[in-house]
Write a protein that holds these residues in place. Structure first.
Motif, PDB file in Angstrom:
ATOM      1  N   GLU A 226       0.836  -1.191   0.000  1.00 25.97           N
ATOM      2  CA  GLU A 226       0.000   0.000   0.000  1.00 25.97           C
ATOM      3  C   GLU A 226       0.881   1.255   0.000  1.00 25.97           C
ATOM      4  N   ILE A 227       0.723   2.072  -1.016  1.00 28.32           N
ATOM      5  CA  ILE A 227       1.416   3.355  -1.065  1.00 28.32           C
ATOM      6  C   ILE A 227       0.512   4.396  -0.415  1.00 28.32           C
ATOM      7  N   ASP A 228       1.070   5.192   0.501  1.00 27.88           N
ATOM      8  CA  ASP A 228       0.298   6.201   1.220  1.00 27.88           C
ATOM      9  C   ASP A 228       0.156   7.447   0.339  1.00 27.88           C
ATOM     10  N   PHE A 229      -0.871   7.443  -0.512  1.00 24.70           N
ATOM     11  CA  PHE A 229      -1.066   8.569  -1.431  1.00 24.70           C
ATOM     12  C   PHE A 229      -1.488   9.835  -0.692  1.00 24.70           C
ATOM     13  N   LYS A 230      -2.147   9.698   0.463  1.00 25.75           N
ATOM     14  CA  LYS A 230      -2.524  10.878   1.238  1.00 25.75           C
ATOM     15  C   LYS A 230      -1.284  11.623   1.732  1.00 25.75           C
ATOM     16  N   LYS A 231      -0.299  10.848   2.198  1.00 26.27           N
ATOM     17  CA  LYS A 231       0.946  11.460   2.660  1.00 26.27           C
ATOM     18  C   LYS A 231       1.679  12.132   1.503  1.00 26.27           C
ATOM     19  N   LEU A 232       1.690  11.478   0.346  1.00 25.43           N
ATOM     20  CA  LEU A 232       2.345  12.054  -0.834  1.00 25.43           C
ATOM     21  C   LEU A 232       1.621  13.319  -1.292  1.00 25.43           C
ATOM     22  N   ALA A 246       5.715  13.694 -13.195  1.00 28.27           N
ATOM     23  CA  ALA A 246       7.170  13.566 -13.107  1.00 28.27           C
ATOM     24  C   ALA A 246       7.582  12.796 -11.853  1.00 28.27           C
ATOM     25  N   ILE A 247       6.849  12.981 -10.750  1.00 28.41           N
ATOM     26  CA  ILE A 247       7.151  12.257  -9.507  1.00 28.41           C
ATOM     27  C   ILE A 247       6.958  10.761  -9.702  1.00 28.41           C
ATOM     28  N   ALA A 248       5.849  10.364 -10.349  1.00 25.85           N
ATOM     29  CA  ALA A 248       5.612   8.941 -10.604  1.00 25.85           C
ATOM     30  C   ALA A 248       6.727   8.347 -11.473  1.00 25.85           C
ATOM     31  N   THR A 249       7.134   9.098 -12.491  1.00 27.56           N
ATOM     32  CA  THR A 249       8.204   8.618 -13.372  1.00 27.56           C
ATOM     33  C   THR A 249       9.521   8.497 -12.628  1.00 27.56           C
ATOM     34  N   GLU A 250       9.852   9.507 -11.815  1.00 23.12           N
ATOM     35  CA  GLU A 250      11.111   9.490 -11.072  1.00 23.12           C
ATOM     36  C   GLU A 250      11.127   8.365 -10.037  1.00 23.12           C
ATOM     37  N   ALA A 251       9.982   8.094  -9.407  1.00 24.85           N
ATOM     38  CA  ALA A 251       9.915   6.991  -8.445  1.00 24.85           C
ATOM     39  C   ALA A 251      10.234   5.669  -9.136  1.00 24.85           C
ATOM     40  N   PHE A 268       9.081   6.931  -3.824  1.00 21.34           N
ATOM     41  CA  PHE A 268       8.217   8.087  -4.065  1.00 21.34           C
ATOM     42  C   PHE A 268       8.685   9.301  -3.268  1.00 21.34           C
ATOM     43  N   LEU A 269       9.116   9.075  -2.024  1.00 17.45           N
ATOM     44  CA  LEU A 269       9.580  10.194  -1.205  1.00 17.45           C
ATOM     45  C   LEU A 269      10.851  10.812  -1.791  1.00 17.45           C
ATOM     46  N   GLU A 270      11.748   9.964  -2.307  1.00 24.14           N
ATOM     47  CA  GLU A 270      12.941  10.484  -2.981  1.00 24.14           C
ATOM     48  C   GLU A 270      12.559  11.271  -4.226  1.00 24.14           C
ATOM     49  N   ALA A 271      11.560  10.775  -4.960  1.00 21.70           N
ATOM     50  CA  ALA A 271      11.116  11.458  -6.177  1.00 21.70           C
ATOM     51  C   ALA A 271      10.503  12.812  -5.847  1.00 21.70           C
ATOM     52  N   VAL A 272       9.736  12.875  -4.743  1.00 17.49           N
ATOM     53  CA  VAL A 272       9.136  14.144  -4.330  1.00 17.49           C
ATOM     54  C   VAL A 272      10.228  15.167  -4.031  1.00 17.49           C
ATOM     55  N   LYS A 274      13.293  15.246  -5.200  1.00 16.81           N
ATOM     56  CA  LYS A 274      13.992  15.627  -6.427  1.00 16.81           C
ATOM     57  C   LYS A 274      13.173  16.601  -7.268  1.00 16.81           C
ATOM     58  N   VAL A 275      11.891  16.298  -7.457  1.00 13.52           N
ATOM     59  CA  VAL A 275      11.038  17.159  -8.283  1.00 13.52           C
ATOM     60  C   VAL A 275      10.789  18.494  -7.590  1.00 13.52           C
ATOM     61  N   SER A 276      10.730  18.495  -6.259  1.00 16.00           N
ATOM     62  CA  SER A 276      10.536  19.748  -5.519  1.00 16.00           C
ATOM     63  C   SER A 276      11.692  20.708  -5.765  1.00 16.00           C
ATOM     64  N   VAL A 277      12.916  20.180  -5.767  1.00 17.31           N
ATOM     65  CA  VAL A 277      14.093  21.016  -6.033  1.00 17.31           C
ATOM     66  C   VAL A 277      14.016  21.593  -7.442  1.00 17.31           C
ATOM     67  N   ALA A 278      13.639  20.759  -8.413  1.00 22.73           N
ATOM     68  CA  ALA A 278      13.532  21.225  -9.798  1.00 22.73           C
ATOM     69  C   ALA A 278      12.448  22.286  -9.937  1.00 22.73           C
ATOM     70  N   ALA A 279      11.305  22.097  -9.253  1.00 27.48           N
ATOM     71  CA  ALA A 279      10.212  23.063  -9.326  1.00 27.48           C
ATOM     72  C   ALA A 279      10.608  24.391  -8.686  1.00 27.48           C
TER      73      ALA A 279
END
Length: 296
Positions: A226-232, A246-251, A268-272, A274-279
């Protein structure tokens, strides 16, 4: 014609501009409303203004009103404006003609106006059809008194577009959708009722919408438990639909890098991150327009 008798020898068929013919999207657009998360109100607006007049025009005849002539989608980049237009085209089975506004800006005088005329002519021939104009602000910016030669050519193209939008006989089988990131720079003439009758704001997704969008993009992925989509969703505050994709792809890329069988929550947390820095980096770059609000 025969040059001696002036009798008609052969009828020369009308030629179509190859550049215009290439704008027609031949392939079926495989995007439906269930692939768009958090934009239920915007979908309903498009269904009423674009889909219903094409597939069930009798409703408008029964009530005695004309459907909205055009729909303008406006909002920040990556919020799903183009995706909405593709979904409508998929539902209506209409000829989908996609043109980017900058493609109508031509080098020589009169070429842009000619392209506009031929696009609308093709739409008439292939009706029912939907003309989707992306980046409308590139040709429909507010006209100024002091202009250069290039600006005057863009204005000629805009005038032709306005004339074509006014010249339709109620456009029973032709609908126009346009999209822009900068509604504040558009010319008032193109926003008046009778051209774009319905202005639809496509906002940045809220927390619930972000959860839905992430689930949509992760639908085909091999996930671990189970992936915690609420937390994401809470961790992606301020991100657009494009950022979430982009987060889904990076994960998935993080899982591939570690040679995993499944994509885990940690990926997913690592992807978040990474994409946050880019944004954040993109927001600090010059030339990025601030969020604009349009009151209609």
């Amino acid at each position: 014609m025969n040059q001696h008798t002036l009798a008609i020898a052969e009828v020369i068929p009308s030629t179509e501009e190859p550049f215009v013919a290439a704008m027609e999207v031949i392939e079926s657009v495989e995007v439906d409303y269930d692939q768009i998360g958090g934009l239920e109100e915007q979908i309903q607006e498009l269904q009423e203004a674009v889909e219903l007049p094409l597939i069930d025009p009798e409703r408008f005849v029964r009530i005695g009103i004309e459907p909205p002539k055009g729909v303008l989608l406006y909002g920040l980049p990556g919020t799903g404006k183009t995706l909405l237009a593709k979904a409508v085209a998929h539902r209506t089975n209409a000829t989908f003609i996609r043109v980017v506004g900058s493609e109508l800006v031509q080098k020589y005088i009169g070429d842009g106006s000619k392209l506009v005329r031929e696009i609308f002519e093709m739409a008439r021939k292939k009706a029912p059809s939907i003309i989707f104009i992306d980046e409308l602000d590139s040709i429909a910016a507010r006209r100024l008194n002091e202009t250069t030669g290039a600006d005057r050519e863009v204005q000629r193209t805009l005038m032709q577009l306005l004339a074509e939008m006014d010249g339709f006989d109620k456009r029973k089988n032709i609908r126009i959708i346009a999209a822009t990131n900068r509604p504040d720079v558009l010319d008032p003439a193109i926003l008046r009722p009778g051209r774009f009758d319905r202005l639809v704001h496509v906002p940045m997704p809220g927390v619930e919408a972000r959860g839905k969008i992430l689930k949509i993009h992760c639908d085909g992925m091999t996930l671990a438990g189970e992936i915690d989509f609420k937390k994401l969703a809470k961790a992606t505050e301020g991100m657009s639909g494009a950022d979430l994709k982009a987060i889904a792809t990076e994960a998935g890329m993080f899982a591939i890098r570690k040679d995993k069988e499944l994509v885990e929550m940690g990926d997913f947390l690592e992807a978040v991150a990474k994409v946050s820095v880019a944004a954040d980096t993109q927001k600090m770059m010059p030339g990025i327009p601030p969020e604009t609000t349009m009151f209609v």
